[in-house]
Write a protein that holds these residues in place. Structure first.
Motif, PDB file in Angstrom:
ATOM      1  N   VAL A 158       0.802  -1.215   0.000  1.00  0.00           N
ATOM      2  CA  VAL A 158       0.000   0.000   0.000  1.00  0.00           C
ATOM      3  C   VAL A 158       0.843   1.277   0.000  1.00  0.00           C
ATOM      4  CG1 VAL A 158      -1.676   1.305   1.382  1.00  0.00           C
ATOM      5  CG2 VAL A 158      -1.958  -1.151   1.074  1.00  0.00           C
ATOM      6  N   ARG A 159       2.013   1.229   0.601  1.00  0.00           N
ATOM      7  CA  ARG A 159       2.836   2.438   0.739  1.00  0.00           C
ATOM      8  C   ARG A 159       3.082   3.177  -0.577  1.00  0.00           C
ATOM      9  NH1 ARG A 159       7.466   2.947   4.962  1.00  0.00           N
ATOM     10  NH2 ARG A 159       5.638   2.200   6.021  1.00  0.00           N
ATOM     11  N   PRO A 160       3.447   2.493  -1.668  1.00  0.00           N
ATOM     12  CA  PRO A 160       3.664   3.238  -2.918  1.00  0.00           C
ATOM     13  C   PRO A 160       2.415   3.984  -3.390  1.00  0.00           C
ATOM     14  CG  PRO A 160       4.565   1.031  -3.096  1.00  0.00           C
ATOM     15  CD  PRO A 160       3.800   1.086  -1.817  1.00  0.00           C
ATOM     16  N   LEU A 161       1.252   3.406  -3.169  1.00  0.00           N
ATOM     17  CA  LEU A 161       0.013   4.074  -3.571  1.00  0.00           C
ATOM     18  C   LEU A 161      -0.235   5.316  -2.730  1.00  0.00           C
ATOM     19  CD1 LEU A 161      -2.230   0.907  -3.979  1.00  0.00           C
ATOM     20  CD2 LEU A 161      -1.151   2.245  -5.788  1.00  0.00           C
ATOM     21  N   LEU A 162       0.028   5.219  -1.432  1.00  0.00           N
ATOM     22  CA  LEU A 162      -0.145   6.367  -0.556  1.00  0.00           C
ATOM     23  C   LEU A 162       0.827   7.483  -0.927  1.00  0.00           C
ATOM     24  CD1 LEU A 162      -0.576   4.540   2.864  1.00  0.00           C
ATOM     25  CD2 LEU A 162      -2.358   5.651   1.512  1.00  0.00           C
ATOM     26  N   GLU A 163       2.081   7.122  -1.157  1.00  0.00           N
ATOM     27  CA  GLU A 163       3.094   8.117  -1.509  1.00  0.00           C
ATOM     28  C   GLU A 163       2.795   8.759  -2.858  1.00  0.00           C
ATOM     29  OE1 GLU A 163       6.730   5.922  -1.091  1.00  0.00           O
ATOM     30  OE2 GLU A 163       6.779   6.243   1.078  1.00  0.00           O
ATOM     31  N   LEU A 189       3.001   8.230   9.103  1.00  0.00           N
ATOM     32  CA  LEU A 189       3.941   8.415  10.200  1.00  0.00           C
ATOM     33  C   LEU A 189       3.764   7.293  11.221  1.00  0.00           C
ATOM     34  CD1 LEU A 189       3.402  12.244  10.728  1.00  0.00           C
ATOM     35  CD2 LEU A 189       5.241  11.118   9.465  1.00  0.00           C
ATOM     36  N   PRO A 190       4.810   6.999  11.982  1.00  0.00           N
ATOM     37  CA  PRO A 190       4.660   5.984  13.023  1.00  0.00           C
ATOM     38  C   PRO A 190       3.588   6.407  14.033  1.00  0.00           C
ATOM     39  CG  PRO A 190       6.973   6.557  12.720  1.00  0.00           C
ATOM     40  CD  PRO A 190       6.163   7.532  11.914  1.00  0.00           C
ATOM     41  N   ALA A 191       2.885   5.435  14.536  1.00  0.00           N
ATOM     42  CA  ALA A 191       1.846   5.707  15.535  1.00  0.00           C
ATOM     43  C   ALA A 191       2.494   6.178  16.829  1.00  0.00           C
ATOM     44  CB  ALA A 191       1.033   4.450  15.798  1.00  0.00           C
ATOM     45  N   PRO A 192       1.851   7.122  17.538  1.00  0.00           N
ATOM     46  CA  PRO A 192       2.424   7.604  18.796  1.00  0.00           C
ATOM     47  C   PRO A 192       2.351   6.554  19.912  1.00  0.00           C
ATOM     48  CG  PRO A 192       0.305   8.635  18.413  1.00  0.00           C
ATOM     49  CD  PRO A 192       0.631   7.839  17.186  1.00  0.00           C
TER      50      PRO A 192
END
Length: 54
Positions: free
Chosen positions: A14-19, A26-29
């Motif tokens: 999914v990351r390439p589609l989001l980018e 971002l990392p979750a807090p």
């Protein structure tokens, strides 16, 4: 149960589609170690019942 490997593979897919759309996750807090801990952190809303939040 979903393994960390399964989640990692989904992120890789999914990351390439989001980018491409201009979104960088971002990392979750907070890292919840269990589903119960995650559900306990969700604030209840008016009209919620214990059954509707699970």
């Amino acid at each position: 149960m979903v393994s960390p490997r399964t989640i990692g593979n989904a992120l890789l897919d999914v990351r390439p589609l989001l980018e491409q759309d201009g979104y960088t996750p971002l990392p979750a807090p907070i890292r919840y170690r269990t589903a119960a801990a995650l559900l306990a952190a969700v604030p209840q809303q008016e009209g919620d019942t214990p059954e509707s939040t699970h």
